[in-house]
Design an enzyme around this catalytic site. Structure first.
Site, PDB file in Angstrom:
ATOM      1  N   ILE A  12       0.834  -1.206   0.000  1.00 38.53           N
ATOM      2  CA  ILE A  12       0.000   0.000   0.000  1.00 38.53           C
ATOM      3  C   ILE A  12       0.870   1.257   0.000  1.00 38.53           C
ATOM      4  O   ILE A  12       0.612   2.219  -0.734  1.00 38.53           O
ATOM      5  CB  ILE A  12      -0.972  -0.036   1.200  1.00 38.53           C
ATOM      6  CG1 ILE A  12      -1.932  -1.230   1.033  1.00 38.53           C
ATOM      7  CG2 ILE A  12      -1.747   1.282   1.309  1.00 38.53           C
ATOM      8  CD1 ILE A  12      -2.791  -1.535   2.237  1.00 38.53           C
ATOM      9  N   ASP A  31      11.652   2.882   5.195  1.00 42.19           N
ATOM     10  CA  ASP A  31      11.329   1.453   5.248  1.00 42.19           C
ATOM     11  C   ASP A  31      12.542   0.656   5.697  1.00 42.19           C
ATOM     12  O   ASP A  31      13.677   1.035   5.392  1.00 42.19           O
ATOM     13  CB  ASP A  31      10.886   0.975   3.847  1.00 42.19           C
ATOM     14  CG  ASP A  31       9.944  -0.206   3.921  1.00 42.19           C
ATOM     15  OD1 ASP A  31      10.372  -1.268   4.404  1.00 42.19           O
ATOM     16  OD2 ASP A  31       8.780  -0.077   3.517  1.00 42.19           O
ATOM     17  N   SER A 111      -6.813  -1.305  10.907  1.00 40.61           N
ATOM     18  CA  SER A 111      -7.220  -2.528  10.207  1.00 40.61           C
ATOM     19  C   SER A 111      -8.609  -2.992  10.627  1.00 40.61           C
ATOM     20  O   SER A 111      -9.023  -2.816  11.783  1.00 40.61           O
ATOM     21  CB  SER A 111      -6.218  -3.640  10.541  1.00 40.61           C
ATOM     22  OG  SER A 111      -6.685  -4.874  10.065  1.00 40.61           O
ATOM     23  N   TYR A 134      -2.179  -9.352  15.982  1.00 44.64           N
ATOM     24  CA  TYR A 134      -2.089  -8.319  14.939  1.00 44.64           C
ATOM     25  C   TYR A 134      -3.255  -7.320  15.101  1.00 44.64           C
ATOM     26  O   TYR A 134      -3.045  -6.104  15.172  1.00 44.64           O
ATOM     27  CB  TYR A 134      -2.112  -8.973  13.550  1.00 44.64           C
ATOM     28  CG  TYR A 134      -2.311  -7.979  12.429  1.00 44.64           C
ATOM     29  CD1 TYR A 134      -1.256  -7.189  11.978  1.00 44.64           C
ATOM     30  CD2 TYR A 134      -3.562  -7.824  11.814  1.00 44.64           C
ATOM     31  CE1 TYR A 134      -1.448  -6.256  10.955  1.00 44.64           C
ATOM     32  CE2 TYR A 134      -3.757  -6.905  10.796  1.00 44.64           C
ATOM     33  CZ  TYR A 134      -2.704  -6.123  10.373  1.00 44.64           C
ATOM     34  OH  TYR A 134      -2.906  -5.201   9.366  1.00 44.64           O
ATOM     35  N   ASN A 164      -9.995  -5.775   3.293  1.00 51.02           N
ATOM     36  CA  ASN A 164      -9.099  -6.657   2.511  1.00 51.02           C
ATOM     37  C   ASN A 164      -8.685  -5.955   1.227  1.00 51.02           C
ATOM     38  O   ASN A 164      -9.474  -5.862   0.292  1.00 51.02           O
ATOM     39  CB  ASN A 164      -9.813  -7.975   2.180  1.00 51.02           C
ATOM     40  CG  ASN A 164      -9.982  -8.846   3.397  1.00 51.02           C
ATOM     41  OD1 ASN A 164     -10.708  -8.487   4.316  1.00 51.02           O
ATOM     42  ND2 ASN A 164      -9.301  -9.959   3.421  1.00 51.02           N
ATOM     43  N   VAL A 165      -7.451  -5.490   1.209  1.00 52.37           N
ATOM     44  CA  VAL A 165      -6.988  -4.683   0.078  1.00 52.37           C
ATOM     45  C   VAL A 165      -6.321  -5.591  -0.963  1.00 52.37           C
ATOM     46  O   VAL A 165      -5.570  -6.503  -0.603  1.00 52.37           O
ATOM     47  CB  VAL A 165      -5.976  -3.615   0.564  1.00 52.37           C
ATOM     48  CG1 VAL A 165      -5.686  -2.623  -0.561  1.00 52.37           C
ATOM     49  CG2 VAL A 165      -6.496  -2.888   1.805  1.00 52.37           C
ATOM     50  N   LYS A 173       4.139  -9.773  -1.000  1.00 54.91           N
ATOM     51  CA  LYS A 173       3.637 -10.175   0.322  1.00 54.91           C
ATOM     52  C   LYS A 173       3.518 -11.695   0.453  1.00 54.91           C
ATOM     53  O   LYS A 173       3.216 -12.196   1.537  1.00 54.91           O
ATOM     54  CB  LYS A 173       2.272  -9.531   0.588  1.00 54.91           C
ATOM     55  CG  LYS A 173       2.368  -8.034   0.793  1.00 54.91           C
ATOM     56  CD  LYS A 173       1.034  -7.434   1.173  1.00 54.91           C
ATOM     57  CE  LYS A 173       0.620  -7.847   2.580  1.00 54.91           C
ATOM     58  NZ  LYS A 173      -0.663  -7.241   2.983  1.00 54.91           N
ATOM     59  N   PHE A 196     -12.148 -22.446   0.950  1.00 53.65           N
ATOM     60  CA  PHE A 196     -12.794 -23.213   2.013  1.00 53.65           C
ATOM     61  C   PHE A 196     -14.246 -23.536   1.638  1.00 53.65           C
ATOM     62  O   PHE A 196     -14.909 -22.770   0.939  1.00 53.65           O
ATOM     63  CB  PHE A 196     -12.781 -22.433   3.338  1.00 53.65           C
ATOM     64  CG  PHE A 196     -11.396 -22.279   3.927  1.00 53.65           C
ATOM     65  CD1 PHE A 196     -10.462 -23.297   3.834  1.00 53.65           C
ATOM     66  CD2 PHE A 196     -11.035 -21.103   4.588  1.00 53.65           C
ATOM     67  CE1 PHE A 196      -9.188 -23.166   4.369  1.00 53.65           C
ATOM     68  CE2 PHE A 196      -9.762 -20.964   5.130  1.00 53.65           C
ATOM     69  CZ  PHE A 196      -8.836 -21.991   5.015  1.00 53.65           C
TER      70      PHE A 196
HETATM   71  N1  LIG Z   1      -3.105  -5.125   2.794  1.00 60.43           N
HETATM   72  C1  LIG Z   1      -4.217  -5.196   3.540  1.00 60.43           C
HETATM   73  O1  LIG Z   1      -5.218  -5.819   3.153  1.00 60.43           O
HETATM   74  C2  LIG Z   1      -4.267  -4.461   4.867  1.00 60.43           C
HETATM   75  C3  LIG Z   1      -5.436  -4.579   5.640  1.00 60.43           C
HETATM   76  C4  LIG Z   1      -5.493  -3.912   6.858  1.00 60.43           C
HETATM   77  C5  LIG Z   1      -4.444  -3.129   7.286  1.00 60.43           C
HETATM   78  N2  LIG Z   1      -3.309  -3.050   6.541  1.00 60.43           N
HETATM   79  C6  LIG Z   1      -2.204  -2.218   7.038  1.00 60.43           C
HETATM   80  O2  LIG Z   1      -1.720  -1.408   5.974  1.00 60.43           O
HETATM   81  C7  LIG Z   1      -0.325  -1.163   6.151  1.00 60.43           C
HETATM   82  C8  LIG Z   1       0.417  -1.538   4.890  1.00 60.43           C
HETATM   83  O3  LIG Z   1       0.253  -2.931   4.667  1.00 60.43           O
HETATM   84  P1  LIG Z   1       0.690  -3.653   3.322  1.00 60.43           P
HETATM   85  O4  LIG Z   1      -0.398  -4.560   2.923  1.00 60.43           O
HETATM   86  O5  LIG Z   1       1.196  -2.651   2.361  1.00 60.43           O
HETATM   87  O6  LIG Z   1       1.883  -4.580   3.853  1.00 60.43           O
HETATM   88  P2  LIG Z   1       3.421  -4.690   3.459  1.00 60.43           P
HETATM   89  O7  LIG Z   1       3.967  -5.777   4.299  1.00 60.43           O
HETATM   90  O8  LIG Z   1       3.559  -4.816   1.991  1.00 60.43           O
HETATM   91  O9  LIG Z   1       4.010  -3.273   3.909  1.00 60.43           O
HETATM   92  C9  LIG Z   1       4.531  -2.998   5.190  1.00 60.43           C
HETATM   93  C10 LIG Z   1       5.832  -2.236   4.992  1.00 60.43           C
HETATM   94  O10 LIG Z   1       6.335  -1.817   6.268  1.00 60.43           O
HETATM   95  C11 LIG Z   1       7.739  -2.056   6.301  1.00 60.43           C
HETATM   96  N3  LIG Z   1       8.103  -2.179   7.712  1.00 60.43           N
HETATM   97  C12 LIG Z   1       7.684  -3.122   8.588  1.00 60.43           C
HETATM   98  N4  LIG Z   1       8.189  -2.873   9.811  1.00 60.43           N
HETATM   99  C13 LIG Z   1       8.927  -1.742   9.704  1.00 60.43           C
HETATM  100  C14 LIG Z   1       9.685  -0.975  10.643  1.00 60.43           C
HETATM  101  N5  LIG Z   1       9.765  -1.320  11.928  1.00 60.43           N
HETATM  102  N6  LIG Z   1      10.337   0.138  10.208  1.00 60.43           N
HETATM  103  C15 LIG Z   1      10.247   0.504   8.901  1.00 60.43           C
HETATM  104  N7  LIG Z   1       9.527  -0.186   7.980  1.00 60.43           N
HETATM  105  C16 LIG Z   1       8.886  -1.299   8.377  1.00 60.43           C
HETATM  106  C17 LIG Z   1       7.923  -3.317   5.483  1.00 60.43           C
HETATM  107  O11 LIG Z   1       9.235  -3.517   5.016  1.00 60.43           O
HETATM  108  C18 LIG Z   1       6.925  -3.074   4.350  1.00 60.43           C
HETATM  109  O12 LIG Z   1       7.528  -2.350   3.294  1.00 60.43           O
HETATM  110  C19 LIG Z   1       0.089  -1.959   7.375  1.00 60.43           C
HETATM  111  O13 LIG Z   1       0.092  -1.102   8.488  1.00 60.43           O
HETATM  112  C20 LIG Z   1      -1.008  -2.994   7.505  1.00 60.43           C
HETATM  113  O14 LIG Z   1      -1.138  -3.449   8.825  1.00 60.43           O
HETATM  114  C21 LIG Z   1      -3.195  -3.709   5.335  1.00 60.43           C
END
Ligand SMILES: NC(=O)c1ccc[n+]([C@@H]2O[C@H](COP(=O)([O-])OP(=O)(O)OC[C@H]3O[C@@H](n4cnc5c(N)ncnc54)[C@H](O)[C@@H]3O)[C@@H](O)[C@H]2O)c1
Length: 305
Positions: A12, A31, A111, A134, A164-165, A173, A196
């Protein structure tokens, strides 16, 4: 305007970074590359701070006007509670406090996992009984954010509860990528898509371009708030397969497998759009089918399929 996107090499965060850069914002990504990938940022020309938030010297981010905080442990199967809380909640607190003290706008990723088994449509006030660490780590962020909002009415804090993105740049991922990506992979490999029994469970599947839009709206928000970032529509797993069949010209029947998590499994998630609409003026531009078609076009253009 100078914007910092934590987690900007992830799914995202990279979509937000690339969109903001295309709109001429001065973008910096922060990051630690723990789950992100440089390939998500091909074409991006901004700066990157390669650092874990826990080790970040806050002096290095004092010049930013806005922080989009996306960094987190996103593997929801991680059971180490201390590690999850340290990364998802302590790091969040560090950035939130600094942002409020320095009048930096703070937009962060919460989330739908904060809802646990709350019934649909999930309304913001029904969160608080998450099923895993989480979801708990995100719920605590929301609780802290609310306290900051109450104490600092002139601050600019927006929490977005992503459902759910799915969409471009999620492929790194792995097992945590969306079901759209997982089922598409199985079909591309000539396998029956596995879901399922009996595929009628529904999820609010939201296209990542809607998520980018709501983040941009949050930056311009006049209200401190925590709202759902969703499509407002639930899609069954059977419907995902039929949409993929239709979009890719396939004719796969699903293979139904027993659900080992049936005791805890959410049968239906569907976010309420009311508050996001009221506070941010958000309505999703992309419905599920349009999102899937756009996504498949992107995957083809970028030689992923
Ligand atoms: N993708 C979904 O469906 C979804 C749903 C609900 C919430 N979220 C939230 O959205 C955000 C982005 O999720 P995403 O799907 O892009 O996941 P992702 O795993 O692709 O992105 C997370 C990023 O954070 C970085 N990261 C993790 N810990 C770190 C730290 N301590 N310092 C610096 N960088 C760090 C990772 O390297 C990664 O680039 C997250 O906070 C996630 O919890 C995502």
């Amino acid at each position: 305007m100078k914007v910092l996107i934590t987690g900007g090499t992830g799914f995202i965060g990279s979509n937000i970074s690339i969109e903001l850069e295309s709109k001429n914002y001065d973008v910096t990504v922060l990051d630690d590359f723990s789950s992100g990938n440089f390939k998500n940022l091909l074409g991006y020309t901004g700066d990157i701070i390669t650092c874990s938030i826990k080790d970040l010297d806050l002096k290095n981010i004092s010049e930013f006007d806005v922080i989009f905080h996306q960094a987190a442990i996103t593997d929801t199967t991680v059971h180490n509670q201390k590690i999850m809380m340290e990364t998802n909640t302590e790091d969040f607190k560090k950035l939130l406090k600094f942002s409020v003290e320095n009048e930096i706008k703070f937009i962060y990723a919460s989330s739908a996992a904060t809802y646990g088994n709350a019934s649909s449509p999930q309304k913001e006030e029904n969160a608080g009984y998450p099923n895993n660490i989480y979801g708990f780590s995100k719920w605590v962020c929301d609780c802290i954010a609310k306290k900051y909002m109450a104490k600092n009415p002139d601050s600019h804090i927006v929490g977005l509860r992503y459902f759910n993105v799915f969409g471009p740049r999620e492929q790194y991922k792995g097992k945590m990528a969306s079901m759209i990506w997982q089922l598409l992979q199985q079909m591309q490999n000539g396998e029956k898509p596995r879901i399922f029994e009996f595929g009628e469970q529904k999820r609010d599947q939201v296209y990542v371009k809607n998520i980018v839009d709501i983040n941009l709206l949050a930056m311009k928000s006049k209200h401190n708030c925590i709202v759902n970032a969703c499509s407002g529509n639930a899609v069954s797993f059977n419907e995902i397969i039929s949409t993929l069949n239709e979009s890719l010209g396939y004719n796969y029947e699903p293979e139904y497998i027993k659900n080992p998590y049936s005791e805890f499994y959410q049968d239906h998630t569907e976010g309420s759009l009311d508050l996001a609409n009221k506070f941010l003026g958000y309505t999703p531009k992309w419905n599920f089918k349009e999102g899937v078609i756009d996504y498949i076009n992107w995957l083809k253009e970028n030689n992923y399929i």
